[in-house]
Design an enzyme around this catalytic site. Structure first.
Site, PDB file in Angstrom:
ATOM      1  CB  CYS A  30       9.508 -21.771 -13.268  1.00 16.22           C
ATOM      2  SG  CYS A  30       7.958 -22.079 -12.429  1.00 16.22           S
TER       3      CYS A  30
ATOM      4  CG  HIS B 146       6.036 -22.927 -17.003  1.00 23.71           C
ATOM      5  ND1 HIS B 146       5.466 -24.143 -16.753  1.00 23.71           N
ATOM      6  CD2 HIS B 146       6.441 -22.446 -15.793  1.00 23.71           C
ATOM      7  CE1 HIS B 146       5.529 -24.385 -15.446  1.00 23.71           C
ATOM      8  NE2 HIS B 146       6.125 -23.384 -14.846  1.00 23.71           N
TER       9      HIS B 146
HETATM   10  N1  LIG Z   1       8.900 -27.948 -10.289  1.00 20.04           N
HETATM   11  C1  LIG Z   1       9.212 -26.744 -10.767  1.00 20.04           C
HETATM   12  O1  LIG Z   1       9.075 -26.439 -11.961  1.00 20.04           O
HETATM   13  C2  LIG Z   1       9.792 -25.687  -9.856  1.00 20.04           C
HETATM   14  C3  LIG Z   1      10.259 -24.514 -10.431  1.00 20.04           C
HETATM   15  C4  LIG Z   1      10.782 -23.504  -9.616  1.00 20.04           C
HETATM   16  C5  LIG Z   1      10.849 -23.697  -8.258  1.00 20.04           C
HETATM   17  N2  LIG Z   1      10.395 -24.857  -7.714  1.00 20.04           N
HETATM   18  C6  LIG Z   1      10.477 -24.979  -6.255  1.00 20.04           C
HETATM   19  O2  LIG Z   1      11.406 -26.020  -5.907  1.00 20.04           O
HETATM   20  C7  LIG Z   1      10.983 -26.681  -4.727  1.00 20.04           C
HETATM   21  C8  LIG Z   1      10.853 -28.179  -4.980  1.00 20.04           C
HETATM   22  O3  LIG Z   1       9.977 -28.380  -6.061  1.00 20.04           O
HETATM   23  P1  LIG Z   1       9.841 -29.816  -6.797  1.00 20.04           P
HETATM   24  O4  LIG Z   1       9.036 -29.525  -7.985  1.00 20.04           O
HETATM   25  O5  LIG Z   1      11.175 -30.472  -6.943  1.00 20.04           O
HETATM   26  O6  LIG Z   1       8.948 -30.628  -5.714  1.00 20.04           O
HETATM   27  P2  LIG Z   1       8.876 -32.198  -5.440  1.00 20.04           P
HETATM   28  O7  LIG Z   1       9.130 -32.980  -6.664  1.00 20.04           O
HETATM   29  O8  LIG Z   1       7.592 -32.393  -4.721  1.00 20.04           O
HETATM   30  O9  LIG Z   1      10.107 -32.459  -4.408  1.00 20.04           O
HETATM   31  C9  LIG Z   1      10.095 -31.974  -3.079  1.00 20.04           C
HETATM   32  C10 LIG Z   1      11.410 -32.327  -2.392  1.00 20.04           C
HETATM   33  O10 LIG Z   1      11.418 -31.775  -1.070  1.00 20.04           O
HETATM   34  C11 LIG Z   1      11.761 -32.802  -0.134  1.00 20.04           C
HETATM   35  N3  LIG Z   1      11.162 -32.541   1.170  1.00 20.04           N
HETATM   36  C12 LIG Z   1       9.851 -32.404   1.480  1.00 20.04           C
HETATM   37  N4  LIG Z   1       9.709 -32.168   2.809  1.00 20.04           N
HETATM   38  C13 LIG Z   1      10.948 -32.157   3.343  1.00 20.04           C
HETATM   39  C14 LIG Z   1      11.461 -31.993   4.664  1.00 20.04           C
HETATM   40  N5  LIG Z   1      10.652 -31.774   5.691  1.00 20.04           N
HETATM   41  N6  LIG Z   1      12.802 -32.040   4.840  1.00 20.04           N
HETATM   42  C15 LIG Z   1      13.634 -32.261   3.804  1.00 20.04           C
HETATM   43  N7  LIG Z   1      13.212 -32.438   2.532  1.00 20.04           N
HETATM   44  C16 LIG Z   1      11.881 -32.393   2.310  1.00 20.04           C
HETATM   45  C17 LIG Z   1      11.202 -34.059  -0.769  1.00 20.04           C
HETATM   46  O11 LIG Z   1      11.788 -35.204  -0.182  1.00 20.04           O
HETATM   47  P3  LIG Z   1      11.002 -36.643  -0.182  1.00 20.04           P
HETATM   48  O12 LIG Z   1      11.148 -37.204  -1.557  1.00 20.04           O
HETATM   49  O13 LIG Z   1      11.737 -37.392   0.856  1.00 20.04           O
HETATM   50  O14 LIG Z   1       9.566 -36.341   0.177  1.00 20.04           O
HETATM   51  C18 LIG Z   1      11.630 -33.843  -2.219  1.00 20.04           C
HETATM   52  O15 LIG Z   1      13.012 -34.111  -2.353  1.00 20.04           O
HETATM   53  C19 LIG Z   1       9.683 -25.981  -4.301  1.00 20.04           C
HETATM   54  O16 LIG Z   1       9.990 -24.967  -3.381  1.00 20.04           O
HETATM   55  C20 LIG Z   1       9.169 -25.391  -5.582  1.00 20.04           C
HETATM   56  O17 LIG Z   1       8.348 -24.260  -5.378  1.00 20.04           O
HETATM   57  C21 LIG Z   1       9.886 -25.864  -8.471  1.00 20.04           C
END
Ligand SMILES: NC(=O)c1ccc[n+]([C@@H]2O[C@H](COP(=O)([O-])OP(=O)(O)OC[C@H]3O[C@@H](n4cnc5c(N)ncnc54)[C@H](OP(=O)(O)O)[C@@H]3O)[C@@H](O)[C@H]2O)c1
Length: 335
Positions: A130, A237
């Site tokens: 990001c 950010h």
């Molecule tokens: N947040 C940001 O600003 C941002 C920016 C760039 C990239 N990212 C990347 O995007 C990804 C997700 O981030 P997020 O912020 O959305 O995190 P989050 O809110 O914690 O969401 C995580 C997601 O992954 C799912 N998940 C976890 N374990 C799993 C499994 N074993 N099989 C299938 N689904 C699974 C969760 O499902 P449940 O709800 O069922 O647990 C939830 O839908 C990460 O790789 C992160 O590094 C995030």
């Protein structure tokens, strides 16, 4: 866009996953069918897309057959296992985790800068980190004008960058409770630690900014150092960029080039309190750039400050914009 396509979203219940759904609707992606995936605990729950309910499913072999685009945001482990499966089963994968970003077979794309990289790489496209997205976007037109020589990044990263657990911790600390995720009370302090530290003193997040900037700008030996800091902000950010160039810089030319570049809004009248602030970027897809000035400590240097919504342009919207541009290109080729 004429034809419609079959989509899958992995991690659909997460901060980024839910934003995928919102942005896909806002961008009017032509969705013929949609399948949603999350962890075991969410299987059977339902989410809304375009007024229709979709049931969350479990990931397993065969689920991606017939899928055109699979958008992943469920962390690196899930992407390591399932992104290759999705691509083998015929989907073009856009992955938000850091798992595939530096793989030489995977394009790392900010669509305004290097969308055509998808043509020369495999069927997993990585979405950059990001903070990197909102930094390389303004650096690209400046590189074109003055040729980048060295970059110093200092970030001010919102708690939503850690996903739901980060936002929950901010709210918990604001209520006066102890943090469960961050090592310090994030409501009262900035924390200069994002992701794991290496033996050289740099964190993984800092090295992502270094390596990903080089890959996106096609400048493999560009000199870059970063310091990443978590701040008590929910969304969007900030990144302070000190950039040194080969050629003499001109602030007004820089401002004009930034104004003309897709995806950027220049907000730069500091005496009137007009400059990029997180609340300006939260909820939309622009990268805001301001505080543009000559670096008085360097011959050919510029300093600028950017803000961008980390969940939208830093993740979901960048991925959806990649899909949209690829669909438009395919349709142009087939016209
Ligand atoms: N947040 C940001 O600003 C941002 C920016 C760039 C990239 N990212 C990347 O995007 C990804 C997700 O981030 P997020 O912020 O959305 O995190 P989050 O809110 O914690 O969401 C995580 C997601 O992954 C799912 N998940 C976890 N374990 C799993 C499994 N074993 N099989 C299938 N689904 C699974 C969760 O499902 P449940 O709800 O069922 O647990 C939830 O839908 C990460 O790789 C992160 O590094 C995030």
């Amino acid at each position: 866009m004429k034809k419609s396509y079959n989509f899958a979203i992995v991690g659909a219940t997460g901060l980024v996953g839910r934003t995928f759904l919102k942005v896909m609707e806002e961008y009017h992606l032509p969705v013929a069918s949609l399948r949603l995936f999350a962890s075991e605990k969410s299987i059977g729950r339902k989410l809304l897309f375009a007024g229709k309910e979709y049931t969350l499913e479990a990931l397993k072999e065969g689920v991606f057959k017939g899928t055109d685009f699979a958008l992943f945001s469920a962390g690196s482990e899930v992407s390591r296992l399932y992104a290759p499966l999705a691509s083998q089963e015929g989907a073009l994968v856009i992955d938000n985790s850091s798992c595939w970003r530096m793989d030489e077979n995977c394009a790392l794309i900010v669509p305004e800068i290097n969308i055509s990289d998808y043509k020369t790489h495999g069927r997993i496209i990585a979405n950059p980190n990001c903070s990197t997205i909102q930094s390389v976007l303004p650096l690209k037109p400046l590189d074109d004008l003055f040729t980048l020589k060295r970059i110093i990044y200092s970030t001010y990263q919102a708690c939503s960058g850690s996903g739901k657990k980060g936002l929950d911790d901010l709210e918990r600390c604001e209520r006066g409770e102890k943090p469960l995720f961050y090592p310090y009370d994030i409501a009262k302090t900035c924390i200069p630690e994002i992701d794991i530290f290496g033996d050289d003193g740099y964190s993984k997040e800092e090295m992502k900014m270094v390596n990903e900037t080089r890959k996106i700008l096609h400048r493999p030996s560009l000199k870059i150092a970063a310091t990443c800091v978590r701040v008590p902000v929910p969304v969007a950010h900030g990144v302070m960029i000190a950039a040194e160039f080969e050629k003499p810089v001109d602030v007004e030319k820089a401002r004009q080039a930034l104004r003309n570049y897709e995806g950027i809004k220049v907000v730069d009248e500091p005496k009137k309190h007009i400059y990029p602030v997180s609340t300006l970027a939260a909820g939309n897809d622009y990268v805001y750039v301001g505080r543009i000035r000559k670096d008085i400590s360097s011959d050919n240097g510029l300093i600028l400050y950017t803000v961008g919504d980390n969940v939208r342009k830093g993740a979901a919207s960048n991925a959806v914009q990649i899909v949209k541009k690829i669909i438009e290109e395919k349709e142009k080729e087939n016209a």
